[in-house]
Design an enzyme around this catalytic site. Structure first.
Site, PDB file in Angstrom:
ATOM      1  N   GLU A  87      56.343 -32.062 -34.076  1.00  0.00           N
ATOM      2  CA  GLU A  87      57.256 -32.415 -33.000  1.00  0.00           C
ATOM      3  C   GLU A  87      57.243 -31.423 -31.840  1.00  0.00           C
ATOM      4  O   GLU A  87      57.356 -31.822 -30.686  1.00  0.00           O
ATOM      5  CB  GLU A  87      58.680 -32.570 -33.559  1.00  0.00           C
ATOM      6  CG  GLU A  87      58.807 -33.662 -34.618  1.00  0.00           C
ATOM      7  CD  GLU A  87      58.422 -35.045 -34.103  1.00  0.00           C
ATOM      8  OE1 GLU A  87      58.257 -35.222 -32.883  1.00  0.00           O
ATOM      9  OE2 GLU A  87      58.282 -35.963 -34.928  1.00  0.00           O
ATOM     10  N   ASN A 126      53.858 -44.196 -35.378  1.00  0.00           N
ATOM     11  CA  ASN A 126      53.002 -44.860 -36.361  1.00  0.00           C
ATOM     12  C   ASN A 126      51.588 -45.023 -35.805  1.00  0.00           C
ATOM     13  O   ASN A 126      51.406 -45.420 -34.656  1.00  0.00           O
ATOM     14  CB  ASN A 126      53.563 -46.256 -36.678  1.00  0.00           C
ATOM     15  CG  ASN A 126      55.039 -46.219 -36.977  1.00  0.00           C
ATOM     16  OD1 ASN A 126      55.491 -45.562 -37.904  1.00  0.00           O
ATOM     17  ND2 ASN A 126      55.807 -46.926 -36.169  1.00  0.00           N
ATOM     18  N   GLU A 135      59.522 -42.767 -41.477  1.00  0.00           N
ATOM     19  CA  GLU A 135      59.740 -41.325 -41.439  1.00  0.00           C
ATOM     20  C   GLU A 135      61.230 -41.027 -41.581  1.00  0.00           C
ATOM     21  O   GLU A 135      62.048 -41.679 -40.940  1.00  0.00           O
ATOM     22  CB  GLU A 135      59.227 -40.725 -40.123  1.00  0.00           C
ATOM     23  CG  GLU A 135      59.193 -39.209 -40.158  1.00  0.00           C
ATOM     24  CD  GLU A 135      58.672 -38.599 -38.856  1.00  0.00           C
ATOM     25  OE1 GLU A 135      58.072 -37.523 -38.906  1.00  0.00           O
ATOM     26  OE2 GLU A 135      58.857 -39.210 -37.791  1.00  0.00           O
ATOM     27  N   GLU A 159      54.562 -39.718 -28.091  1.00  0.00           N
ATOM     28  CA  GLU A 159      54.085 -40.479 -29.260  1.00  0.00           C
ATOM     29  C   GLU A 159      52.565 -40.547 -29.299  1.00  0.00           C
ATOM     30  O   GLU A 159      51.966 -40.522 -30.386  1.00  0.00           O
ATOM     31  CB  GLU A 159      54.687 -41.882 -29.257  1.00  0.00           C
ATOM     32  CG  GLU A 159      56.211 -41.928 -29.203  1.00  0.00           C
ATOM     33  CD  GLU A 159      56.886 -41.015 -30.209  1.00  0.00           C
ATOM     34  OE1 GLU A 159      56.399 -40.903 -31.346  1.00  0.00           O
ATOM     35  OE2 GLU A 159      57.914 -40.406 -29.846  1.00  0.00           O
ATOM     36  N   HIS A 179      51.048 -37.439 -30.685  1.00  0.00           N
ATOM     37  CA  HIS A 179      51.124 -37.440 -32.147  1.00  0.00           C
ATOM     38  C   HIS A 179      49.903 -38.099 -32.796  1.00  0.00           C
ATOM     39  O   HIS A 179      49.618 -37.835 -33.970  1.00  0.00           O
ATOM     40  CB  HIS A 179      52.355 -38.213 -32.615  1.00  0.00           C
ATOM     41  CG  HIS A 179      53.600 -37.397 -32.710  1.00  0.00           C
ATOM     42  ND1 HIS A 179      53.666 -36.210 -33.398  1.00  0.00           N
ATOM     43  CD2 HIS A 179      54.858 -37.623 -32.241  1.00  0.00           C
ATOM     44  CE1 HIS A 179      54.890 -35.734 -33.334  1.00  0.00           C
ATOM     45  NE2 HIS A 179      55.630 -36.562 -32.635  1.00  0.00           N
ATOM     46  N   GLY A 222      64.252 -42.317 -30.776  1.00  0.00           N
ATOM     47  CA  GLY A 222      63.728 -42.758 -29.491  1.00  0.00           C
ATOM     48  C   GLY A 222      62.451 -43.554 -29.665  1.00  0.00           C
ATOM     49  O   GLY A 222      62.260 -44.582 -29.026  1.00  0.00           O
ATOM     50  N   ALA A 223      61.584 -43.085 -30.560  1.00  0.00           N
ATOM     51  CA  ALA A 223      60.317 -43.759 -30.812  1.00  0.00           C
ATOM     52  C   ALA A 223      59.712 -43.194 -32.087  1.00  0.00           C
ATOM     53  O   ALA A 223      60.162 -42.169 -32.603  1.00  0.00           O
ATOM     54  CB  ALA A 223      59.357 -43.584 -29.641  1.00  0.00           C
ATOM     55  N   MET A 224      58.681 -43.859 -32.594  1.00  0.00           N
ATOM     56  CA  MET A 224      58.005 -43.431 -33.820  1.00  0.00           C
ATOM     57  C   MET A 224      56.508 -43.619 -33.661  1.00  0.00           C
ATOM     58  O   MET A 224      56.032 -44.698 -33.303  1.00  0.00           O
ATOM     59  CB  MET A 224      58.526 -44.224 -35.024  1.00  0.00           C
ATOM     60  CG  MET A 224      57.860 -43.862 -36.340  1.00  0.00           C
ATOM     61  SD  MET A 224      58.167 -42.129 -36.776  1.00  0.00           S
ATOM     62  CE  MET A 224      56.683 -41.777 -37.717  1.00  0.00           C
TER      63      MET A 224
END
Length: 866
Positions: free
Chosen positions: A335, A280, A143, A313, A316, A276-278
């Site tokens: 977000e 996926n 991303e 996360e 998401h 910070g984080a993703m």
């Protein structure tokens, strides 16, 4: 068909192609439905090669196929359509749009087609694409648009497709991806792992981790195996993050009324990670400090931060992964919702943490940014992926989350949830835009959601609501709020539908009235004459309140009538009015003094933050001792009330009150006794006496000790940074090395910044710490400009960090710094940080002007109190 080794021509044809501009968007007439990819990863050589078969649907005959690829060598391209091969006559790359154009010898017919590609490339030197995330460890970060650095693909969020991936890696390396491993093959020195097919995903959610990681056994929750991974030596730090995921995953399933869709959940802490984080799908990657901790030594702030990030996360996985934005101008839809949802779920799980007060701190930071001329709407136009990169900011996350919370409060929690569930069902596995969400919420609530939402999402800024009372009549007036006094001219033109909740005490009882303020002004009749009144009950509204003199005086005399969030909002609003030139700094200091008896740690934290800003920016050197004495008078009784030592079973509220007092006395007042005590306790803690320093005090103690530290202390912290495995402590020791105020040691911290020893992920924070150090500031500022080019080159592979480096310049203080920064950034423009530059310079200019108009009044107020 074109086979064999070839190098696409980098030169454009004589006639320009549509792809030769950065804003190029892929045509929608060719859409992928499935990817079947194989990748071979060479960790030692930092390279990879692969193949991908893309199932396509052509809505009309096509003479060319355009897809994304960046820094990839294409070895083979074969298109199959209508049972035959369609020759590829020419392959061309377009650098501006990072696309690959396959020009066909004859038009491919409408209908299904298959594109087979072979390719190879190198790992990136930064923190995007496929990169080295640690020793013997590679990971992906795609991303917003970096899947194209690993796979030729349709790298826009509107092109969702299933993925089936197989990865060949050195034997002994762990291989993780979005799907569940379904087959493993031994190939001598390597091992090939094949993964199950995913649900439809946009390319930015595809992920891969290869290398040296390990995990504790998985925990299954509602048939979903959950596993948390880290470098082998850090596996003991994975338990808390694992527990959070296990606790919140079923709560999220219940909220959305949609089961978790991705089969399994892996969480991986990476030693080098840009954000910070993703999120996926099924493989969430984290900066280590946002996932790993030891519950016995971690502060409550660390625990809450890990819980919030993990939950963000996982939210998401529905909002973004199950239903995906169509294009990056709706990034906020992902977000903002995940930001709001994280706090809602964590509060449901652990209400004693009072995480909504932490949410309010993020909201306050967003309001500071949104009060600038250079702000942007929550839903901002995104022309290309470079613009998308700049959208990852406080407006998108915190303001967006605060507006969603405000809308939920207006509609009611149940109707809001029903609208979200409707949205999830309607757009399952597909893409959506903001109006789809508003439609679902409007249907569920039968309320004017579109009017309310679009006014807040589509317009920059927010209102200042003036509240004045005459008997039982309450007059409300709104205009756009700017932190720059000069910008207030013409601000009355902007209007919002402001959902206000007004609470007041009259006749010995509390009354709430709700008002949707649509006009520039209106009058509300109260049930009785109020003794005290709050114009933003619960502090859930995204607006500032300016009370008339009588209402403000009543609030100052009855602070206990306000809840903690409302007391914090009062301090924040009055400070914002000082910045805007509408309040005197002396009146604000009077308000701070009125909080002398405050016991709530969250309110104390807000006071410490505001007083630290005054100490950093607004006080002349000759007046500094008087300011420090004032802060000490406020906070010595706080520390005396709770002491340094935590009692067995002591509530978190007491521990955090102690921490606020130590920060105020040690870092703002620079109290000598507190500094001596902090040093002694830290030394005992480092010698193994964990009872010497309660967990919530460690961060402040390290900072206090570093400021006055000698060469031996500098080397001790540097050694601790090198060998520490706990990421929060490691980062703490690193930033301490930028905080030494001895001139020689400050220069050693500056040297360290340019040495290559500071991890890339921490480079922006280290720059900010040096610019915030009163001894290091000027020599570092000189060197930063002199060595800008190599620093820029270092962080260019992590554009989010590049923007943070620019934003760190906001720690500069004097007018000469402002003028130097303006000149320097004009002469050295950074295209990836245009918005960050504009906002940083605007805020710095306002800070300098605030300093110049308040230094003398601050000195006068302090002298009067001496």
């Amino acid at each position: 068909m074109l086979t064999g080794q070839f190098v696409p021509s980098p030169e454009p044809p004589e006639m320009p192609h549509a792809t030769d501009v950065r804003t190029y968007r892929l045509p929608t007439g060719v859409r992928p439905s499935a990817y079947d990819a194989a990748l071979s990863v060479d960790l030692d050589g930092r390279r990879f090669s692969g193949t991908v078969r893309i199932e396509l649907a052509l809505s009309a005959p096509a003479e060319e196929i355009v897809l994304h690829a960046a820094d990839l060598a294409l070895d083979r391209a074969v298109l199959h359509a209508s049972g035959r091969q369609v020759p590829v006559a020419e392959v061309r790359t377009a650098k501006a749009s990072e696309t690959l154009i396959l020009r066909l010898a004859a038009a491919a017919p409408a209908g299904p087609a298959t594109l087979d590609l072979s390719f190879s490339g190198a790992m990136t030197p930064g923190l995007r694409g496929l990169y080295l995330a640690g020793s013997g460890l590679a990971a992906t970060q795609f991303e917003a648009a970096d899947a194209r650095r690993v796979f030729p693909c349709f790298d826009e969020p509107g092109f969702k497709a299933t993925w089936r991936l197989a990865v060949e890696a050195p034997k002994g390396a762990v291989v993780l991806s979005n799907g569940t491993p379904v087959r493993e093959e031994d190939r001598g020195a390597t091992r090939r792992v094949s993964f199950s097919e995913t649900p439809p995903l946009p390319t930015y959610l595809v992920a891969l981790v290869v290398g040296r990681v390990d995990a504790l056994p998985p925990v299954t929750v509602r048939s979903v195996p959950v596993r948390t991974w880290a470098s082998p030596e850090k596996v003991p730090l994975t338990g808390f993050g694992q527990d959070v995921a296990v606790e919140v995953l079923p709560r999220l399933e219940d909220y959305f009324a949609v089961p978790y869709a991705f089969g399994k959940l892996d969480q991986v802490g990476l030693p080098e990670f840009e954000a910070g984080a993703m999120e996926n799908a099924g493989l969430v990657t984290f900066r280590e400090v946002a996932l790993l901790l030891d519950p016995s030594t971690a502060s409550l702030a660390q625990k809450k931060r890990v819980a919030e990030v993990v939950t963000h996360e996982l939210a998401h996985q529905w909002f973004g992964n199950w239903v995906t934005m169509t294009w990056w101008d709706d990034l906020w839809l992902n977000e903002a919702f995940a930001t709001w949802m994280a706090y809602k779920i964590v509060d449901q799980w652990n209400p004693g943490w009072r995480v909504w007060l932490d949410f309010d701190q993020g909201k306050a930071a967003a309001m500071q940014l949104d009060a600038l001329r250079s702000t942007h709407p929550i839903r901002a136009e995104v022309k290309d992926v470079a613009d998308a990169g700049e959208a990852f900011d406080l407006i998108t996350y915190e303001k967006g989350g605060a507006v969603l919370r405000m809308i939920e409060g207006y509609l009611g929690a149940e109707r809001f949830r029903d609208g979200i569930r409707r949205y999830m069902r309607r757009h399952a596995k597909a893409n959506a835009v903001a109006d789809d969400l508003w439609s679902a919420l409007a249907e569920a609530s039968q309320q004017p959601v579109v009017e309310l939402a679009n006014a807040w999402i589509g317009e920059p800024g927010f209102p200042l609501v003036r509240v004045a009372r005459n008997g039982r009549a309450l007059r409300l007036e709104q205009r756009r709020f700017f932190s720059d006094p000069a910008s207030a001219t013409g601000a009355t033109l902007a209007l919002w539908p402001v959902p206000m909740v007004i609470r007041y005490r009259t006749g010995g009882r509390d009354v709430e009235q709700r008002v949707l303020l649509r006009e520039a002004s209106t009058e509300v009749v109260l049930e009785g004459e109020p003794e005290v009144l709050c114009g933003n009950a619960g502090a859930t509204g995204f607006y500032r309140v300016a009370y008339d003199a009588g209402l403000l005086a009543a609030l100052r005399s009855h602070l206990g009538a306000l809840g903690p969030a409302e007391r914090i909002a009062l301090v924040q609003d009055e400070w914002a009015l000082v910045r805007a030139g509408e309040r005197e700094i002396g009146a604000f200091l009077d308000l701070c003094e009125a909080f002398a008896g405050e016991e709530d740690h969250a309110v104390l934290d807000e006071l410490v933050a505001r007083l630290a800003t005054i100490e950093h920016r607004l006080v002349e050197e000759k007046d500094r001792p008087a300011l420090q004495a004032f802060v000490a008078r406020l906070f010595r009784p706080q520390l005396a009330a709770v002491g340094w030592d935590a009692a067995a079973g002591e509530p978190d509220a007491v521990r955090l009150r102690r921490a606020a007092a130590v920060r105020a006395l040690g870092l703002v007042a620079r109290d000598r006794e507190v500094a001596v005590e902090a040093r002694a306790r830290l030394d005992r803690w480092l010698a193994g006496d964990r009872a010497a320093l309660e967990a919530n005090l460690h961060d402040a103690a390290v900072a206090i000790v570093a400021r006055a530290g000698d060469a031996a202390r500098f080397e001790a912290f540097r050694s601790l940074f090198g060998k520490e495995t706990d990421p929060a402590f490691r980062r703490r020791y690193l930033l301490a090395l930028a905080s030494f105020e001895d001139a020689g040691l400050a220069h050693r911290g500056i040297d360290l910044c340019f040495s290559g020893d500071v991890p890339l992920q921490d480079s922006a924070s280290f720059v900010g710490a040096l610019l915030g150090n009163r001894t290091a500031r000027d020599p570092f500022w000189i060197r930063l400009r002199a060595e800008w080019a190599p620093l820029l080159e270092k962080v260019r592979g992590a554009p989010m960090l590049l923007r943070r480096v620019v934003e760190a310049m906001g720690a500069l203080v004097e007018r000469r710094h402002l003028e130097e920064a303006q000149t320097f950034l004009a002469e050295h423009p950074v295209d990836e940080a245009r918005q960050a530059i504009a906002q940083t310079l605007e805020r710095l200019r306002q800070d300098v002007e605030l300093r110049e108009r308040t230094q003398a009044p601050v000195g006068g107020w302090l002298a009067a109190k001496a």
